[in-house]
Motif scaffolding. Structure first.
Motif, PDB file in Angstrom:
ATOM      1  N   VAL A 104      23.370  -4.738 -38.361  1.00 46.29           N
ATOM      2  CA  VAL A 104      23.182  -3.316 -38.063  1.00 46.29           C
ATOM      3  C   VAL A 104      22.310  -2.721 -39.154  1.00 46.29           C
ATOM      4  O   VAL A 104      22.664  -2.762 -40.338  1.00 46.29           O
ATOM      5  CB  VAL A 104      24.526  -2.575 -37.990  1.00 46.29           C
ATOM      6  N   ILE A 105      21.166  -2.174 -38.754  1.00 44.51           N
ATOM      7  CA  ILE A 105      20.186  -1.704 -39.727  1.00 44.51           C
ATOM      8  C   ILE A 105      19.550  -0.407 -39.240  1.00 44.51           C
ATOM      9  O   ILE A 105      19.292  -0.248 -38.036  1.00 44.51           O
ATOM     10  CB  ILE A 105      19.106  -2.792 -39.968  1.00 44.51           C
ATOM     11  N   ASP A 106      19.314   0.524 -40.141  1.00 45.95           N
ATOM     12  CA  ASP A 106      18.645   1.776 -39.823  1.00 45.95           C
ATOM     13  C   ASP A 106      17.309   1.496 -39.142  1.00 45.95           C
ATOM     14  O   ASP A 106      16.580   0.578 -39.524  1.00 45.95           O
ATOM     15  CB  ASP A 106      18.424   2.576 -41.107  1.00 45.95           C
ATOM     16  N   TYR A 107      16.979   2.312 -38.130  1.00 41.84           N
ATOM     17  CA  TYR A 107      15.766   2.048 -37.355  1.00 41.84           C
ATOM     18  C   TYR A 107      14.521   2.059 -38.241  1.00 41.84           C
ATOM     19  O   TYR A 107      13.659   1.177 -38.127  1.00 41.84           O
ATOM     20  CB  TYR A 107      15.600   3.068 -36.227  1.00 41.84           C
ATOM     21  N   GLN A 108      14.392   3.053 -39.110  1.00 39.66           N
ATOM     22  CA  GLN A 108      13.203   3.149 -39.961  1.00 39.66           C
ATOM     23  C   GLN A 108      13.062   1.934 -40.860  1.00 39.66           C
ATOM     24  O   GLN A 108      11.958   1.421 -41.059  1.00 39.66           O
ATOM     25  CB  GLN A 108      13.265   4.416 -40.818  1.00 39.66           C
ATOM     26  N   GLU A 109      14.173   1.453 -41.385  1.00 40.84           N
ATOM     27  CA  GLU A 109      14.135   0.282 -42.262  1.00 40.84           C
ATOM     28  C   GLU A 109      13.658  -0.953 -41.495  1.00 40.84           C
ATOM     29  O   GLU A 109      12.833  -1.729 -41.993  1.00 40.84           O
ATOM     30  CB  GLU A 109      15.525   0.037 -42.853  1.00 40.84           C
ATOM     31  N   CYS A 162      18.664  -7.522 -34.217  1.00 42.92           N
ATOM     32  CA  CYS A 162      19.401  -6.486 -34.942  1.00 42.92           C
ATOM     33  C   CYS A 162      20.086  -5.541 -33.964  1.00 42.92           C
ATOM     34  O   CYS A 162      19.904  -5.620 -32.750  1.00 42.92           O
ATOM     35  CB  CYS A 162      18.476  -5.699 -35.873  1.00 42.92           C
ATOM     36  N   GLN A 163      20.876  -4.638 -34.539  1.00 40.30           N
ATOM     37  CA  GLN A 163      21.417  -3.479 -33.844  1.00 40.30           C
ATOM     38  C   GLN A 163      21.049  -2.260 -34.686  1.00 40.30           C
ATOM     39  O   GLN A 163      20.815  -2.374 -35.887  1.00 40.30           O
ATOM     40  CB  GLN A 163      22.938  -3.556 -33.719  1.00 40.30           C
ATOM     41  N   HIS A 164      21.002  -1.111 -34.053  1.00 39.81           N
ATOM     42  CA  HIS A 164      20.691   0.120 -34.781  1.00 39.81           C
ATOM     43  C   HIS A 164      21.816   1.132 -34.639  1.00 39.81           C
ATOM     44  O   HIS A 164      22.484   1.176 -33.590  1.00 39.81           O
ATOM     45  CB  HIS A 164      19.405   0.761 -34.241  1.00 39.81           C
ATOM     46  N   GLY A 216      26.198  -2.186 -30.261  1.00 43.16           N
ATOM     47  CA  GLY A 216      26.534  -2.911 -29.047  1.00 43.16           C
ATOM     48  C   GLY A 216      25.341  -3.273 -28.192  1.00 43.16           C
ATOM     49  O   GLY A 216      25.487  -3.896 -27.141  1.00 43.16           O
ATOM     50  N   GLN A 217      24.167  -2.881 -28.635  1.00 48.83           N
ATOM     51  CA  GLN A 217      22.931  -3.206 -27.929  1.00 48.83           C
ATOM     52  C   GLN A 217      22.180  -4.270 -28.729  1.00 48.83           C
ATOM     53  O   GLN A 217      22.021  -4.143 -29.940  1.00 48.83           O
ATOM     54  CB  GLN A 217      22.063  -1.950 -27.789  1.00 48.83           C
ATOM     55  N   LEU A 218      21.731  -5.324 -28.062  1.00 52.10           N
ATOM     56  CA  LEU A 218      20.978  -6.377 -28.733  1.00 52.10           C
ATOM     57  C   LEU A 218      19.492  -6.035 -28.706  1.00 52.10           C
ATOM     58  O   LEU A 218      18.882  -5.943 -27.646  1.00 52.10           O
ATOM     59  CB  LEU A 218      21.205  -7.726 -28.055  1.00 52.10           C
ATOM     60  N   VAL A 219      18.938  -5.823 -29.890  1.00 56.57           N
ATOM     61  CA  VAL A 219      17.514  -5.533 -30.023  1.00 56.57           C
ATOM     62  C   VAL A 219      16.813  -6.776 -30.552  1.00 56.57           C
ATOM     63  O   VAL A 219      17.289  -7.409 -31.504  1.00 56.57           O
ATOM     64  CB  VAL A 219      17.283  -4.338 -30.976  1.00 56.57           C
ATOM     65  N   ALA A 220      15.700  -7.133 -29.931  1.00 64.67           N
ATOM     66  CA  ALA A 220      14.915  -8.300 -30.346  1.00 64.67           C
ATOM     67  C   ALA A 220      13.475  -7.871 -30.564  1.00 64.67           C
ATOM     68  O   ALA A 220      12.853  -7.288 -29.670  1.00 64.67           O
ATOM     69  CB  ALA A 220      14.990  -9.398 -29.298  1.00 64.67           C
ATOM     70  N   TYR A 221      12.980  -8.146 -31.766  1.00 61.73           N
ATOM     71  CA  TYR A 221      11.607  -7.796 -32.124  1.00 61.73           C
ATOM     72  C   TYR A 221      10.817  -9.081 -32.402  1.00 61.73           C
ATOM     73  O   TYR A 221      10.906  -9.645 -33.499  1.00 61.73           O
ATOM     74  CB  TYR A 221      11.578  -6.925 -33.382  1.00 61.73           C
ATOM     75  N   PRO A 222      10.047  -9.592 -31.456  1.00 67.38           N
ATOM     76  CA  PRO A 222       9.189 -10.737 -31.747  1.00 67.38           C
ATOM     77  C   PRO A 222       7.908 -10.276 -32.463  1.00 67.38           C
ATOM     78  O   PRO A 222       7.189  -9.408 -31.964  1.00 67.38           O
ATOM     79  CB  PRO A 222       8.851 -11.311 -30.358  1.00 67.38           C
ATOM     80  N   ILE A 223       7.662 -10.847 -33.626  1.00 70.46           N
ATOM     81  CA  ILE A 223       6.393 -10.636 -34.333  1.00 70.46           C
ATOM     82  C   ILE A 223       5.644 -11.961 -34.177  1.00 70.46           C
ATOM     83  O   ILE A 223       5.796 -12.875 -34.992  1.00 70.46           O
ATOM     84  CB  ILE A 223       6.587 -10.300 -35.826  1.00 70.46           C
ATOM     85  N   HIS A 244      21.416 -15.145 -41.986  1.00 77.85           N
ATOM     86  CA  HIS A 244      21.841 -13.852 -41.498  1.00 77.85           C
ATOM     87  C   HIS A 244      21.687 -12.805 -42.600  1.00 77.85           C
ATOM     88  O   HIS A 244      22.312 -11.755 -42.558  1.00 77.85           O
ATOM     89  CB  HIS A 244      23.288 -13.915 -40.997  1.00 77.85           C
ATOM     90  N   GLU A 245      20.843 -13.101 -43.563  1.00 74.64           N
ATOM     91  CA  GLU A 245      20.580 -12.173 -44.641  1.00 74.64           C
ATOM     92  C   GLU A 245      19.204 -11.567 -44.443  1.00 74.64           C
ATOM     93  O   GLU A 245      18.323 -12.151 -43.810  1.00 74.64           O
ATOM     94  CB  GLU A 245      20.643 -12.872 -46.001  1.00 74.64           C
ATOM     95  N   ARG A 246      18.998 -10.419 -45.017  1.00 72.97           N
ATOM     96  CA  ARG A 246      17.689  -9.785 -44.927  1.00 72.97           C
ATOM     97  C   ARG A 246      16.701 -10.515 -45.826  1.00 72.97           C
ATOM     98  O   ARG A 246      17.018 -10.873 -46.956  1.00 72.97           O
ATOM     99  CB  ARG A 246      17.790  -8.300 -45.303  1.00 72.97           C
ATOM    100  N   ARG A 247      15.484 -10.673 -45.308  1.00 68.91           N
ATOM    101  CA  ARG A 247      14.500 -11.511 -45.990  1.00 68.91           C
ATOM    102  C   ARG A 247      13.453 -10.654 -46.710  1.00 68.91           C
ATOM    103  O   ARG A 247      12.278 -10.964 -46.708  1.00 68.91           O
ATOM    104  CB  ARG A 247      13.810 -12.416 -44.974  1.00 68.91           C
ATOM    105  N   TYR A 248      13.864  -9.542 -47.292  1.00 72.31           N
ATOM    106  CA  TYR A 248      12.886  -8.674 -47.944  1.00 72.31           C
ATOM    107  C   TYR A 248      13.556  -7.908 -49.069  1.00 72.31           C
ATOM    108  O   TYR A 248      14.775  -7.987 -49.218  1.00 72.31           O
ATOM    109  CB  TYR A 248      12.229  -7.707 -46.944  1.00 72.31           C
TER     110      TYR A 248
END
Length: 247
Positions: free
Chosen positions: A17-22, A59-61, A105-112, A243-247
């Motif tokens: 779960v991560i803030d959208y802007q982040e 992620c989830q927001h 509860g929503q699955l968000v997927a961002y393919p880069i 499952h850790e943030r890579r930044y």
């Protein structure tokens, strides 16, 4: 003839779960890094060119509404105070499409992805994302599909007696590098969609896996199934970094 440098490996990153802007800032960084490599490669001999990386962010927001470049701000039905009352944020962003909601509860997927590593066809790319969702839902006995002229994944898509959108999509693509992606309603609080005109479509409903199946669905299981079909469709080799943030 120049030798093609192809990388079909995809690094899968779960941000929880991560803030959208982040999450947006993180996407922008990966996107810009990939563009920079492609730009530099133009001036290099084939043997000197670097591979571009591909990523799939899960992620989830927290509650948030996002408005795409072609959307209308009037499709948000809340004012600033009402947004605060609902503990929600609002962003105008650089993807295609209109307004949508993201939340727990929503699955968000961002393919880069660098589509030069796969195929340079944005319509095929969108159809593959939709197909990965359609195949995932089929594993739960749900018959989902497309409605002509409307991006995303729908239930009751054939006769359209009560069409219900279960997955929204909106992407950005520049120099064949993608960002943004899809949002699949798994256990989403659908009441938040009452405060927008979802995707700018006033006459069709929104649904979730939980509502259709009348049961809580494992988000982790849905992630695994979606990844399986994503890899199969794109011919990709997917590696879960951590499952850790890579930044």
């Amino acid at each position: 003839m120049l030798k093609s440098v192809i990388n079909k490996e995809v690094e899968v990153i779960s941000l929880g779960v991560i803030d959208y802007q982040e999450a947006w800032d993180y996407q922008e960084k990966l996107f810009a890094d990939t563009i920079a490599i492609k730009t530099a490669n133009r001036n290099l001999e084939p043997s000197e060119r670097k591979l571009t990386s591909n990523y799939l962010i899960y992620c989830q927001h927290p509650h948030v509404y996002t408005l795409g470049k072609s959307g209308k701000e009037s499709h948000l039905l809340l004012n600033e105070q009402s947004l605060q009352d609902h503990q929600a944020k609002f962003y105008k962003i650089n993807r295609g499409g209109d307004i949508t909601y993201h939340g727990p509860g929503q699955l968000v997927a961002y393919p880069i992805l660098d589509l030069d590593n796969f195929f340079t066809d944005i319509h095929k790319y969108l159809r593959f994302l939709e197909e990965a969702v359609i195949l995932t839902l089929a594993d739960y006995g749900m018959v989902a599909g497309r409605i002509a002229g409307l991006t995303g994944v729908w239930l009751d898509f054939e006769e359209q007696k009560n069409p219900r959108k279960i997955c929204a999509m909106g992407v950005k693509c520049s120099r064949w590098v993608t960002m943004h992606g899809l949002a699949l309603n798994v256990n989403t609080d659908l009441s938040y969609f009452n405060h927008i005109i979802p995707c700018g479509i006033p006459d069709k409903a929104v649904t979730s896996m939980q509502q259709e199946l009348n049961a809580i669905v494992s988000l982790a299981e849905v992630e695994e199934k979606l990844l399986f079909y994503f890899a199969k469709l794109f011919g990709a080799s997917c590696h879960i970094l951590s499952h850790e943030r890579r930044y």
